[in-house]
Motif scaffolding. Structure first.
Motif, PDB file in Angstrom:
ATOM      1  N   GLY A   8      48.263  54.418  33.996  1.00  0.00           N
ATOM      2  CA  GLY A   8      46.992  53.715  34.140  1.00  0.00           C
ATOM      3  C   GLY A   8      46.710  52.810  32.960  1.00  0.00           C
ATOM      4  N   PHE A   9      46.948  53.324  31.748  1.00  0.00           N
ATOM      5  CA  PHE A   9      46.710  52.506  30.554  1.00  0.00           C
ATOM      6  C   PHE A   9      47.767  51.422  30.368  1.00  0.00           C
ATOM      7  CE2 PHE A   9      43.834  55.931  29.088  1.00  0.00           C
ATOM      8  CZ  PHE A   9      42.742  55.119  28.798  1.00  0.00           C
ATOM      9  N   VAL A  10      48.920  51.574  30.985  1.00  0.00           N
ATOM     10  CA  VAL A  10      49.939  50.527  30.922  1.00  0.00           C
ATOM     11  C   VAL A  10      49.636  49.413  31.930  1.00  0.00           C
ATOM     12  CG1 VAL A  10      52.382  50.023  31.404  1.00  0.00           C
ATOM     13  CG2 VAL A  10      51.754  52.001  30.013  1.00  0.00           C
ATOM     14  N   MET A  11      49.209  49.783  33.136  1.00  0.00           N
ATOM     15  CA  MET A  11      49.041  48.797  34.201  1.00  0.00           C
ATOM     16  C   MET A  11      47.661  48.131  34.241  1.00  0.00           C
ATOM     17  SD  MET A  11      52.007  48.782  35.413  1.00  0.00           S
ATOM     18  CE  MET A  11      51.800  47.751  36.831  1.00  0.00           C
ATOM     19  N   ALA A  12      46.609  48.883  33.981  1.00  0.00           N
ATOM     20  CA  ALA A  12      45.249  48.355  34.150  1.00  0.00           C
ATOM     21  C   ALA A  12      44.938  47.136  33.280  1.00  0.00           C
ATOM     22  CB  ALA A  12      44.221  49.466  33.912  1.00  0.00           C
ATOM     23  N   PRO A  13      45.370  47.079  32.019  1.00  0.00           N
ATOM     24  CA  PRO A  13      45.069  45.868  31.236  1.00  0.00           C
ATOM     25  C   PRO A  13      45.698  44.594  31.786  1.00  0.00           C
ATOM     26  CG  PRO A  13      45.568  47.684  29.770  1.00  0.00           C
ATOM     27  CD  PRO A  13      45.907  48.143  31.156  1.00  0.00           C
ATOM     28  N   LEU A  14      46.739  44.716  32.608  1.00  0.00           N
ATOM     29  CA  LEU A  14      47.354  43.523  33.204  1.00  0.00           C
ATOM     30  C   LEU A  14      46.450  42.868  34.243  1.00  0.00           C
ATOM     31  CD1 LEU A  14      51.028  44.749  33.638  1.00  0.00           C
ATOM     32  CD2 LEU A  14      50.153  43.115  31.971  1.00  0.00           C
ATOM     33  N   VAL A  15      45.453  43.583  34.716  1.00  0.00           N
ATOM     34  CA  VAL A  15      44.525  43.023  35.698  1.00  0.00           C
ATOM     35  C   VAL A  15      43.707  41.892  35.081  1.00  0.00           C
ATOM     36  CG1 VAL A  15      42.484  43.569  37.092  1.00  0.00           C
ATOM     37  CG2 VAL A  15      44.424  45.137  37.047  1.00  0.00           C
ATOM     38  N   VAL A  16      43.415  41.993  33.798  1.00  0.00           N
ATOM     39  CA  VAL A  16      42.559  40.990  33.142  1.00  0.00           C
ATOM     40  C   VAL A  16      43.219  39.609  33.126  1.00  0.00           C
ATOM     41  CG1 VAL A  16      41.329  40.392  31.026  1.00  0.00           C
ATOM     42  CG2 VAL A  16      41.379  42.767  31.810  1.00  0.00           C
ATOM     43  N   GLY A  42      51.096  31.741  30.291  1.00  0.00           N
ATOM     44  CA  GLY A  42      50.112  31.495  29.241  1.00  0.00           C
ATOM     45  C   GLY A  42      48.991  32.524  29.235  1.00  0.00           C
ATOM     46  N   PHE A  43      48.460  32.833  30.406  1.00  0.00           N
ATOM     47  CA  PHE A  43      47.394  33.835  30.474  1.00  0.00           C
ATOM     48  C   PHE A  43      47.895  35.206  30.042  1.00  0.00           C
ATOM     49  CE2 PHE A  43      45.144  30.864  33.350  1.00  0.00           C
ATOM     50  CZ  PHE A  43      43.921  30.865  32.682  1.00  0.00           C
ATOM     51  N   LEU A  44      49.117  35.540  30.430  1.00  0.00           N
ATOM     52  CA  LEU A  44      49.674  36.835  30.053  1.00  0.00           C
ATOM     53  C   LEU A  44      49.870  36.922  28.535  1.00  0.00           C
ATOM     54  CD1 LEU A  44      50.695  39.533  31.102  1.00  0.00           C
ATOM     55  CD2 LEU A  44      52.952  38.507  31.293  1.00  0.00           C
ATOM     56  N   VAL A  45      50.389  35.863  27.945  1.00  0.00           N
ATOM     57  CA  VAL A  45      50.658  35.861  26.503  1.00  0.00           C
ATOM     58  C   VAL A  45      49.369  35.785  25.692  1.00  0.00           C
ATOM     59  CG1 VAL A  45      51.698  34.494  24.645  1.00  0.00           C
ATOM     60  CG2 VAL A  45      52.980  34.946  26.729  1.00  0.00           C
ATOM     61  N   LEU A  46      48.402  35.003  26.137  1.00  0.00           N
ATOM     62  CA  LEU A  46      47.178  34.828  25.361  1.00  0.00           C
ATOM     63  C   LEU A  46      46.147  35.926  25.576  1.00  0.00           C
ATOM     64  CD1 LEU A  46      46.673  30.981  25.746  1.00  0.00           C
ATOM     65  CD2 LEU A  46      47.512  32.226  23.749  1.00  0.00           C
ATOM     66  N   ILE A  47      45.986  36.388  26.797  1.00  0.00           N
ATOM     67  CA  ILE A  47      44.938  37.362  27.101  1.00  0.00           C
ATOM     68  C   ILE A  47      45.473  38.787  27.121  1.00  0.00           C
ATOM     69  CG2 ILE A  47      43.225  38.039  28.831  1.00  0.00           C
ATOM     70  CD1 ILE A  47      43.054  35.097  29.616  1.00  0.00           C
ATOM     71  N   GLY A  48      46.743  38.960  27.489  1.00  0.00           N
ATOM     72  CA  GLY A  48      47.328  40.286  27.601  1.00  0.00           C
ATOM     73  C   GLY A  48      47.196  41.155  26.355  1.00  0.00           C
ATOM     74  N   PRO A  49      47.570  40.644  25.177  1.00  0.00           N
ATOM     75  CA  PRO A  49      47.461  41.491  23.977  1.00  0.00           C
ATOM     76  C   PRO A  49      46.037  41.956  23.694  1.00  0.00           C
ATOM     77  CG  PRO A  49      48.869  39.615  23.529  1.00  0.00           C
ATOM     78  CD  PRO A  49      48.260  39.389  24.882  1.00  0.00           C
ATOM     79  N   TYR A  50      45.055  41.090  23.933  1.00  0.00           N
ATOM     80  CA  TYR A  50      43.662  41.502  23.723  1.00  0.00           C
ATOM     81  C   TYR A  50      43.250  42.573  24.728  1.00  0.00           C
ATOM     82  CZ  TYR A  50      43.286  37.559  20.566  1.00  0.00           C
ATOM     83  OH  TYR A  50      43.481  36.689  19.524  1.00  0.00           O
ATOM     84  N   LEU A 107      37.240  45.353  37.101  1.00  0.00           N
ATOM     85  CA  LEU A 107      38.473  45.381  37.902  1.00  0.00           C
ATOM     86  C   LEU A 107      39.577  46.171  37.197  1.00  0.00           C
ATOM     87  CD1 LEU A 107      38.628  41.735  39.283  1.00  0.00           C
ATOM     88  CD2 LEU A 107      38.204  43.827  40.576  1.00  0.00           C
ATOM     89  N   SER A 108      39.679  45.989  35.895  1.00  0.00           N
ATOM     90  CA  SER A 108      40.674  46.730  35.127  1.00  0.00           C
ATOM     91  C   SER A 108      40.369  48.231  35.165  1.00  0.00           C
ATOM     92  CB  SER A 108      40.700  46.233  33.680  1.00  0.00           C
ATOM     93  OG  SER A 108      41.649  46.931  32.927  1.00  0.00           O
ATOM     94  N   ALA A 109      39.099  48.585  35.020  1.00  0.00           N
ATOM     95  CA  ALA A 109      38.709  49.999  35.079  1.00  0.00           C
ATOM     96  C   ALA A 109      38.955  50.577  36.467  1.00  0.00           C
ATOM     97  CB  ALA A 109      37.237  50.148  34.695  1.00  0.00           C
ATOM     98  N   ALA A 110      38.710  49.788  37.506  1.00  0.00           N
ATOM     99  CA  ALA A 110      38.979  50.255  38.867  1.00  0.00           C
ATOM    100  C   ALA A 110      40.473  50.494  39.071  1.00  0.00           C
ATOM    101  CB  ALA A 110      38.463  49.248  39.886  1.00  0.00           C
ATOM    102  N   CYS A 111      41.300  49.612  38.544  1.00  0.00           N
ATOM    103  CA  CYS A 111      42.746  49.791  38.624  1.00  0.00           C
ATOM    104  C   CYS A 111      43.150  51.081  37.908  1.00  0.00           C
ATOM    105  CB  CYS A 111      43.446  48.583  38.003  1.00  0.00           C
ATOM    106  SG  CYS A 111      45.236  48.714  37.966  1.00  0.00           S
ATOM    107  N   PHE A 112      42.610  51.301  36.716  1.00  0.00           N
ATOM    108  CA  PHE A 112      42.910  52.532  35.978  1.00  0.00           C
ATOM    109  C   PHE A 112      42.476  53.752  36.779  1.00  0.00           C
ATOM    110  CE2 PHE A 112      41.600  55.982  33.221  1.00  0.00           C
ATOM    111  CZ  PHE A 112      42.769  56.207  32.511  1.00  0.00           C
ATOM    112  N   TRP A 113      41.284  53.691  37.353  1.00  0.00           N
ATOM    113  CA  TRP A 113      40.765  54.831  38.119  1.00  0.00           C
ATOM    114  C   TRP A 113      41.676  55.157  39.307  1.00  0.00           C
ATOM    115  CZ3 TRP A 113      38.864  55.737  43.053  1.00  0.00           C
ATOM    116  CH2 TRP A 113      38.180  56.936  43.229  1.00  0.00           C
TER     117      TRP A 113
END
Length: 124
Positions: A8-16, A42-50, A107-113
């Motif tokens: 869940g913690f690996v996949m859910a942040p990718l939703v953002v 670009g979105f994955l590289v710039l937003i993913g780490p955050y 959405l990320s929290a829903a994915c984690f849930w």
């Protein structure tokens, strides 16, 4: 069960980043396939780490707190995810639309849930 939480913690942040990519695709007119690929990376590289940083700094303690309190239904996760997304936007990107942070966090929290908690919540 711990494996599902880790996934869940690996996949859910990718939703953002995916949310922001979809948001950009819906706004831009005459989008080419090449632009879509470049923007996705670009979105994955710039937003993913955050996304991962916020998930591990604040999402893990929030999950542990909610698990301790027995708040394992979807609404508490949507609320906490929306709040974390909103706070992230307010702190890191104050010029951006706060609603985008609210929606992407929820959405990320829903994915984690759905990955980590749903089975446990339905068993109780």
């Amino acid at each position: 069960m711990m494996t599902r939480v880790i996934w869940g913690f690996v996949m859910a942040p990718l939703v953002v980043p995916l949310f922001y990519l979809l948001h950009a695709v819906l706004i831009v007119e005459n989008l080419r396939l090449q632009d879509l690929g470049e923007n996705a990376l670009g979105f994955l590289v710039l937003i993913g780490p955050y996304s991962y940083l916020i998930a591990f700094m604040f999402g893990v303690p929030a999950y542990l707190f909610m698990r301790l309190r027995g708040w394992l239904s979807l609404p508490p996760f949507l609320i906490s995810g929306g709040l974390l997304g909103t706070l992230t936007i307010l702190i890191l990107l104050p010029a951006e639309n706060v609603i985008d942070g609210l929606i992407s966090g929820a959405l990320s929290a829903a994915c984690f849930w759905f990955i980590a908690v749903r089975k446990r919540a339905t068993e109780k």
